[in-house]
Design a protein around this motif. Sequence first.
Motif, PDB file in Angstrom:
ATOM      1  N   LYS A   1       0.823  -1.205   0.000  1.00 12.95           N
ATOM      2  CA  LYS A   1       0.000   0.000   0.000  1.00 12.95           C
ATOM      3  C   LYS A   1       0.859   1.257   0.000  1.00 12.95           C
ATOM      4  CE  LYS A   1      -4.101  -1.877   2.284  1.00 12.95           C
ATOM      5  NZ  LYS A   1      -4.883  -1.875   3.514  1.00 12.95           N
ATOM      6  N   ASN A   2       1.966   1.244   0.727  1.00 16.59           N
ATOM      7  CA  ASN A   2       2.811   2.429   0.858  1.00 16.59           C
ATOM      8  C   ASN A   2       3.845   2.548  -0.252  1.00 16.59           C
ATOM      9  OD1 ASN A   2       1.491   3.074   3.234  1.00 16.59           O
ATOM     10  ND2 ASN A   2       2.898   1.908   4.485  1.00 16.59           N
ATOM     11  N   GLN A   3       3.823   1.655  -1.188  1.00 14.26           N
ATOM     12  CA  GLN A   3       4.848   1.615  -2.220  1.00 14.26           C
ATOM     13  C   GLN A   3       4.485   2.510  -3.394  1.00 14.26           C
ATOM     14  OE1 GLN A   3       5.286  -2.211  -4.050  1.00 14.26           O
ATOM     15  NE2 GLN A   3       7.476  -1.928  -4.222  1.00 14.26           N
ATOM     16  N   GLU A   4       5.342   3.453  -3.680  1.00 17.91           N
ATOM     17  CA  GLU A   4       5.166   4.295  -4.855  1.00 17.91           C
ATOM     18  C   GLU A   4       6.100   3.803  -5.939  1.00 17.91           C
ATOM     19  OE1 GLU A   4       5.936   8.265  -3.606  1.00 17.91           O
ATOM     20  OE2 GLU A   4       3.921   8.542  -2.815  1.00 17.91           O
ATOM     21  N   LYS A   5       5.552   3.504  -7.097  1.00 14.63           N
ATOM     22  CA  LYS A   5       6.358   3.025  -8.215  1.00 14.63           C
ATOM     23  C   LYS A   5       6.540   4.135  -9.236  1.00 14.63           C
ATOM     24  CE  LYS A   5       4.733  -1.752  -8.020  1.00 14.63           C
ATOM     25  NZ  LYS A   5       4.038  -2.787  -8.792  1.00 14.63           N
ATOM     26  N   TYR A   6       7.715   4.136  -9.851  1.00 15.73           N
ATOM     27  CA  TYR A   6       8.033   5.111 -10.876  1.00 15.73           C
ATOM     28  C   TYR A   6       8.541   4.396 -12.124  1.00 15.73           C
ATOM     29  CZ  TYR A   6       7.864   8.564  -7.134  1.00 15.73           C
ATOM     30  OH  TYR A   6       7.461   9.353  -6.095  1.00 15.73           O
TER      31      TYR A   6
ATOM     32  N   CYS B   1      16.438  -1.497 -24.989  1.00 24.96           N
ATOM     33  CA  CYS B   1      16.630  -1.459 -26.434  1.00 24.96           C
ATOM     34  C   CYS B   1      18.085  -1.057 -26.673  1.00 24.96           C
ATOM     35  CB  CYS B   1      15.671  -0.459 -27.070  1.00 24.96           C
ATOM     36  SG  CYS B   1      15.827  -0.394 -28.863  1.00 24.96           S
ATOM     37  N   LEU B   2      18.926  -2.041 -26.947  1.00 24.01           N
ATOM     38  CA  LEU B   2      20.359  -1.769 -27.106  1.00 24.01           C
ATOM     39  C   LEU B   2      20.697  -0.891 -28.309  1.00 24.01           C
ATOM     40  CD1 LEU B   2      22.046  -5.129 -26.066  1.00 24.01           C
ATOM     41  CD2 LEU B   2      22.094  -2.949 -24.874  1.00 24.01           C
ATOM     42  N   PRO B   3      20.138  -1.140 -29.490  1.00 20.49           N
ATOM     43  CA  PRO B   3      20.504  -0.292 -30.632  1.00 20.49           C
ATOM     44  C   PRO B   3      20.162   1.187 -30.415  1.00 20.49           C
ATOM     45  CG  PRO B   3      19.395  -2.269 -31.408  1.00 20.49           C
ATOM     46  CD  PRO B   3      19.268  -2.244 -29.915  1.00 20.49           C
ATOM     47  N   ASN B   4      19.049   1.461 -29.716  1.00 18.74           N
ATOM     48  CA  ASN B   4      18.632   2.842 -29.473  1.00 18.74           C
ATOM     49  C   ASN B   4      19.122   3.376 -28.127  1.00 18.74           C
ATOM     50  OD1 ASN B   4      17.372   2.667 -31.915  1.00 18.74           O
ATOM     51  ND2 ASN B   4      15.302   2.602 -31.099  1.00 18.74           N
ATOM     52  N   ARG B   5      19.867   2.561 -27.395  1.00 20.38           N
ATOM     53  CA  ARG B   5      20.448   2.929 -26.095  1.00 20.38           C
ATOM     54  C   ARG B   5      19.392   3.424 -25.120  1.00 20.38           C
ATOM     55  NH1 ARG B   5      26.137   5.787 -27.854  1.00 20.38           N
ATOM     56  NH2 ARG B   5      26.733   4.173 -29.311  1.00 20.38           N
ATOM     57  N   LEU B   6      18.259   2.738 -25.077  1.00 17.63           N
ATOM     58  CA  LEU B   6      17.123   3.139 -24.260  1.00 17.63           C
ATOM     59  C   LEU B   6      16.839   2.061 -23.213  1.00 17.63           C
ATOM     60  CD1 LEU B   6      14.341   5.194 -24.651  1.00 17.63           C
ATOM     61  CD2 LEU B   6      13.462   2.890 -24.858  1.00 17.63           C
ATOM     62  N   THR B   7      16.573   2.510 -21.999  1.00 22.13           N
ATOM     63  CA  THR B   7      16.192   1.600 -20.920  1.00 22.13           C
ATOM     64  C   THR B   7      14.927   2.119 -20.265  1.00 22.13           C
ATOM     65  OG1 THR B   7      18.517   1.115 -20.467  1.00 22.13           O
ATOM     66  CG2 THR B   7      16.953   0.515 -18.775  1.00 22.13           C
ATOM     67  N   VAL B   8      13.963   1.233 -20.055  1.00 15.67           N
ATOM     68  CA  VAL B   8      12.739   1.557 -19.331  1.00 15.67           C
ATOM     69  C   VAL B   8      12.716   0.645 -18.113  1.00 15.67           C
ATOM     70  CG1 VAL B   8      10.222   1.650 -19.423  1.00 15.67           C
ATOM     71  CG2 VAL B   8      11.551   2.071 -21.492  1.00 15.67           C
ATOM     72  N   SER B   9      12.652   1.224 -16.930  1.00 15.62           N
ATOM     73  CA  SER B   9      12.663   0.399 -15.721  1.00 15.62           C
ATOM     74  C   SER B   9      11.646   0.923 -14.720  1.00 15.62           C
ATOM     75  CB  SER B   9      14.058   0.372 -15.101  1.00 15.62           C
ATOM     76  OG  SER B   9      14.472   1.675 -14.779  1.00 15.62           O
ATOM     77  N   ILE B  10      11.273   0.042 -13.800  1.00 17.08           N
ATOM     78  CA  ILE B  10      10.360   0.413 -12.724  1.00 17.08           C
ATOM     79  C   ILE B  10      11.168   0.445 -11.440  1.00 17.08           C
ATOM     80  CG2 ILE B  10       8.330  -0.258 -11.404  1.00 17.08           C
ATOM     81  CD1 ILE B  10       7.196  -1.470 -13.929  1.00 17.08           C
ATOM     82  N   GLU B  11      11.049   1.557 -10.726  1.00 22.28           N
ATOM     83  CA  GLU B  11      11.779   1.739  -9.480  1.00 22.28           C
ATOM     84  C   GLU B  11      10.799   2.096  -8.369  1.00 22.28           C
ATOM     85  OE1 GLU B  11      14.715   4.744 -10.072  1.00 22.28           O
ATOM     86  OE2 GLU B  11      15.837   3.553 -11.531  1.00 22.28           O
ATOM     87  N   SER B  12      11.180   1.748  -7.147  1.00 22.39           N
ATOM     88  CA  SER B  12      10.389   2.130  -5.983  1.00 22.39           C
ATOM     89  C   SER B  12      11.312   2.202  -4.782  1.00 22.39           C
ATOM     90  CB  SER B  12       9.266   1.125  -5.731  1.00 22.39           C
ATOM     91  OG  SER B  12       9.790  -0.107  -5.325  1.00 22.39           O
ATOM     92  N   LYS B  13      10.796   2.793  -3.712  1.00 24.46           N
ATOM     93  CA  LYS B  13      11.586   2.889  -2.487  1.00 24.46           C
ATOM     94  C   LYS B  13      11.641   1.554  -1.771  1.00 24.46           C
ATOM     95  CE  LYS B  13      10.593   7.735  -1.941  1.00 24.46           C
ATOM     96  NZ  LYS B  13       9.950   8.778  -1.191  1.00 24.46           N
ATOM     97  N   VAL B  14      10.572   0.780  -1.879  1.00 22.76           N
ATOM     98  CA  VAL B  14      10.503  -0.533  -1.250  1.00 22.76           C
ATOM     99  C   VAL B  14      10.601  -1.576  -2.343  1.00 22.76           C
ATOM    100  CG1 VAL B  14       9.106  -2.083   0.155  1.00 22.76           C
ATOM    101  CG2 VAL B  14       9.007   0.377   0.558  1.00 22.76           C
TER     102      VAL B  14
END
Length: 126
Positions: free
Chosen positions: A32-37, A105-118
């Motif tokens: 419940k307290n987890q904020e994802k980005y 995406c290695l050729p475009n040097r792009l990374t999409v990731s999900i991060e959170s404090k917990v």
Amino acid sequence: MKKGDKIVILFIIIFAITLFVGTNKRNIDNKKNQEKYVVITVDGKEYKKLKLDNVKNEKIEVKTKYGKNIIKIDNEKVSMIYSDCPDNLCVEMKSIEKSGDSIICLPNRLTVSIESKVNEVDVVLY
């Protein structure tokens, strides 16, 4: 069975129930307290950071000197729906939803990731 045996068994049952309820309540409170980005990086530098709460059907177009990508965010799931890279492995990857997951995406040097404090726990071994 003696009276002492019954007391020990009752104590073990009460202890097990208390342990189970306490552990599950803590896990529910953490979620419940987890904020994802969603963090989008291009060539190692942060391009955009979005809070993942209540985002419905949003598309983010990322145009760089390396190429073009389109990222879709819907119901706390993130996926790559378009890339102009030659192999399109990033588009074929499944959508991500847990903290620590990423699409690259290695050729475009792009990374999409999900991060959170917990951090979420995938597996617990005893």
